[in-house]
Design a protein around this motif. Sequence first.
Motif, PDB file in Angstrom:
ATOM      1  N   PRO A   1     -19.499  51.878  12.659  1.00 26.16           N
ATOM      2  CA  PRO A   1     -19.526  51.598  11.107  1.00 26.16           C
ATOM      3  C   PRO A   1     -19.205  53.064  10.524  1.00 26.16           C
ATOM      4  O   PRO A   1     -19.006  53.056   9.328  1.00 26.16           O
ATOM      5  CB  PRO A   1     -21.085  51.274  11.101  1.00 26.16           C
TER       6      PRO A   1
ATOM      7  N   GLY B   1     -25.627  50.153   8.689  1.00 25.57           N
ATOM      8  CA  GLY B   1     -24.680  50.796   9.488  1.00 25.57           C
ATOM      9  C   GLY B   1     -25.580  50.924  10.825  1.00 25.57           C
ATOM     10  O   GLY B   1     -24.932  50.576  11.920  1.00 25.57           O
TER      11      GLY B   1
ATOM     12  N   GLU C   1     -14.730  56.187   6.221  1.00 26.04           N
ATOM     13  CA  GLU C   1     -14.871  55.518   7.707  1.00 26.04           C
ATOM     14  C   GLU C   1     -15.277  54.181   7.584  1.00 26.04           C
ATOM     15  O   GLU C   1     -14.794  53.451   8.700  1.00 26.04           O
ATOM     16  CB  GLU C   1     -15.856  56.574   8.572  1.00 26.04           C
ATOM     17  N   PHE C   2     -16.168  53.765   7.011  1.00 29.45           N
ATOM     18  CA  PHE C   2     -16.640  52.239   6.859  1.00 29.45           C
ATOM     19  C   PHE C   2     -15.610  51.543   6.580  1.00 29.45           C
ATOM     20  O   PHE C   2     -15.615  50.257   7.342  1.00 29.45           O
ATOM     21  CB  PHE C   2     -18.051  52.111   5.863  1.00 29.45           C
TER      22      PHE C   2
ATOM     23  N   PHE D   1     -21.809  48.381   2.358  1.00 31.64           N
ATOM     24  CA  PHE D   1     -21.861  50.055   2.762  1.00 31.64           C
ATOM     25  C   PHE D   1     -23.343  50.224   2.512  1.00 31.64           C
ATOM     26  O   PHE D   1     -23.702  50.323   1.531  1.00 31.64           O
ATOM     27  CB  PHE D   1     -20.948  50.791   2.104  1.00 31.64           C
TER      28      PHE D   1
ATOM     29  N   ASN E   1     -12.788  51.401   9.385  1.00 36.01           N
ATOM     30  CA  ASN E   1     -13.506  50.196  10.539  1.00 36.01           C
ATOM     31  C   ASN E   1     -13.602  49.120  10.308  1.00 36.01           C
ATOM     32  O   ASN E   1     -12.883  48.017  11.036  1.00 36.01           O
ATOM     33  CB  ASN E   1     -14.680  50.827  11.074  1.00 36.01           C
ATOM     34  N   TYR E   2     -13.842  48.488   9.295  1.00 38.68           N
ATOM     35  CA  TYR E   2     -14.280  47.285   8.690  1.00 38.68           C
ATOM     36  C   TYR E   2     -13.179  46.833   8.023  1.00 38.68           C
ATOM     37  O   TYR E   2     -13.205  45.214   7.988  1.00 38.68           O
ATOM     38  CB  TYR E   2     -15.587  47.047   8.319  1.00 38.68           C
TER      39      TYR E   2
END
Length: 265
Positions: free
Chosen positions: A62, A40, A68-69, A35, A72-73
């Motif tokens: 991202p 991003g 949120e990162f 992160f 999504n990942y």
Amino acid sequence: MSLTLFRQELRAHGLLWLIFAGVMALYGGMIVSMFDPKLGESLAAMAESMPQIFAAFNMTDPGTNLVEFLSNYLYGFLFVVLPMVALLILAVGLVAGRVDKGSMAYLLASPHTRIGIAYTQACVLLVFTLAFCIWAFGLCTVVSEGLFPGQLDLERFALLNTGLLGLHVFFGGLAFLCSCVFNETRIAAGVSAGLCVLFVLIQMLSQVGDTLDWLRFVTPLTLFDTDGLLAGDAGAIGRFCVLYGWGASMYFLGAFAFSKRDLPL
């Protein structure tokens, strides 16, 4: 319910849980450490160069913050698929595997009823399901606080993991139902794994482009709306509650089916 059988199954399948938990830790720790708002921007540029591939794995955005990162990942694919595979293996082994190997006959010779044995095996699977989701939450929280203190929104992250648990209750319920209905391990594994993989593939295709967007209506993974959960959308919460309901229904239906059918023992 048999507490002796419950403890025995937990010990017997604990190593499998540890293996998958270790893989989750490896990927989870690596993703959290990646992160960086500047990173991003690089990931977003990569997503623009390969939009269909990134979209299939739900990694096009991202995010602007840590939760949120991670959503999504990790929660878009990895933390969906890894526990799902483990639960499929566990569910098939708990019922169909015992019938196929003949060891179910010893359990049925005990004072416990069929429905009691089925509920015991269902509780074992649910415990492992809960353990995976608690592990995902605890792992990401600890690593995030260690590397990026105070940047993880724990309230929204907890809601995200509650939705993840609902999804895996659904997967576990489906696998348990197949394990209770079919006598042979290969058939139970083939049907349950085939359906779960199909749902994942349909979800991936629905994210590739607008022409296939309608496919999201034919996969239960759509009910795990990560964006909606992070936004606190009441509709997203209601949708993952449906997953809990479907999963619980399949657990009860599987136990009932096991208690009524003839077994080749």
